[in-house]
Design an enzyme around this catalytic site. Sequence first.
Site, PDB file in Angstrom:
ATOM      1  N   ASP A   9      -1.528 -27.783 -15.939  1.00 34.29           N
ATOM      2  CA  ASP A   9      -0.125 -28.154 -16.176  1.00 34.29           C
ATOM      3  C   ASP A   9      -0.011 -28.916 -17.498  1.00 34.29           C
ATOM      4  OD1 ASP A   9      -1.563 -30.395 -15.228  1.00 34.29           O
ATOM      5  OD2 ASP A   9       0.214 -31.284 -14.289  1.00 34.29           O
ATOM      6  N   ASP A  14      -4.795 -32.148 -20.183  1.00 35.15           N
ATOM      7  CA  ASP A  14      -5.088 -30.727 -19.936  1.00 35.15           C
ATOM      8  C   ASP A  14      -5.418 -30.053 -21.266  1.00 35.15           C
ATOM      9  OD1 ASP A  14      -3.670 -30.006 -16.988  1.00 35.15           O
ATOM     10  OD2 ASP A  14      -2.782 -31.665 -18.072  1.00 35.15           O
ATOM     11  N   ASP A 240      -8.540 -34.935 -17.295  1.00 34.98           N
ATOM     12  CA  ASP A 240      -8.887 -33.527 -17.084  1.00 34.98           C
ATOM     13  C   ASP A 240     -10.170 -33.046 -17.783  1.00 34.98           C
ATOM     14  OD1 ASP A 240      -6.710 -33.296 -15.423  1.00 34.98           O
ATOM     15  OD2 ASP A 240      -5.385 -32.495 -16.964  1.00 34.98           O
TER      16      ASP A 240
HETATM   17  C1  BDR Z   1      -3.718 -36.075 -13.564  1.00 30.62           C
HETATM   18  O1  BDR Z   1      -2.302 -36.137 -13.633  1.00 30.62           O
HETATM   19  C2  BDR Z   1      -1.840 -35.597 -14.840  1.00 30.62           C
HETATM   20  O2  BDR Z   1      -0.877 -36.412 -15.407  1.00 30.62           O
HETATM   21  C3  BDR Z   1      -3.032 -35.394 -15.721  1.00 30.62           C
HETATM   22  O3  BDR Z   1      -2.864 -34.243 -16.521  1.00 30.62           O
HETATM   23  C4  BDR Z   1      -4.179 -35.257 -14.760  1.00 30.62           C
HETATM   24  O4  BDR Z   1      -4.368 -33.927 -14.373  1.00 30.62           O
HETATM   25  C5  BDR Z   1      -4.270 -37.471 -13.487  1.00 30.62           C
HETATM   26  O5  BDR Z   1      -3.763 -38.128 -12.369  1.00 30.62           O
HETATM   27 CA    CA Z   2      -3.327 -32.073 -15.568  1.00 31.46          CA
END
Ligand code: BDR
Ligand code: CA
Length: 317
Positions: A9, A14, A240
């Site tokens: 996402d 990411d 991530d």
């Molecule tokens: C996760 O939440 C998202 O904001 C980040 O991309 C990560 O995957 C961390 O809690």
């Molecule tokens: Ca993420």
Amino acid sequence: MRKVIIDCDPGIDDALAITLAIKSQKLDILGLTICSGNVPAEIGAKNASRVLEICEDANIPVYIGEETPLVRKLITAQDTHGEDGLGEAYDMNYDSNRIKKGGVQFIIDTLKNNNDISIIALGPLTNIAMALRQNKEVFNNLNSFVSMGGAFRIHGNCSPVAEFNYWVDPDAANEVYQNLPTKIHMVGLDVTRKIVLTPNIIELMHRIDTKMAKFVEDITRFYIDFHWEYEKIIGCVINDPLAVAYFLDPSLCQTIESYVQVVTTGEAIGQSMVDSGNFYRKPSNAVIAVDVDSKRFMKTFLNTLFPHDEIEVEAYL
Ligand code: BDR
Ligand code: CA
């Protein structure tokens, strides 16, 4: 080359995780499937496409998957990642031709036609839960599954107990934990909170490769401000990329095995309940990362994104 689908996402961290996966040159990335999470899926797909452009990768397709969580109303993290999901850098050169619809179907078809696919999930588990609902059988072909999400012995980042990915779509997370035929490798906040990108490291990046460093700096500035405002940290937690690094080298993390379920109602919604005391007497369905060699991670991360010959990065970590 291990074959993977990266379900994500994007999202600042990411973006860094996708970059790490590509630059490692150890993965055959068959596709990026996008769900809603940090931003609505359509924006996430553009961001994924932008990252592929930065990495000069012409081949990886991007598939938009589910646009809303299974049951809950979508709550994005645009306060953390910016309205655009990439730190409001608004540097948006991307190839819209590589973006397609049908993320869930892509996951099903890819698993159907191969028996050596792994999935690295970096967002809410909506696409995976949907694919499982539509064709559970094909998941027997799944090689391994890593999910960035959850929190075990540490507090959450959306509530005292819930981590964002599982909190956004707790129903999907729980369905995946209950139905996936293989154990889920849970790379949660216990370990990812220890991965902090500091200004010192960003400065070092600049000295090695200005173009890539500019991208990292542009997308993380907003995120760094957020961390200072809410957590009084100078730098930002990048969750991530650790899931990707762990997939490439599981020895980075210490793990335990346990049964996990995700709370889907009430105050604790989104909590990953790790039954390490075996109260439920259920077979383990997860391998949970409980500690990480964060320096070794950062060294690998830097050496992969910023290959260099004579710099000893250790001194900057
Ligand atoms: C996760 O939440 C998202 O904001 C980040 O991309 C990560 O995957 C961390 O809690
Ligand atoms: Ca993420």
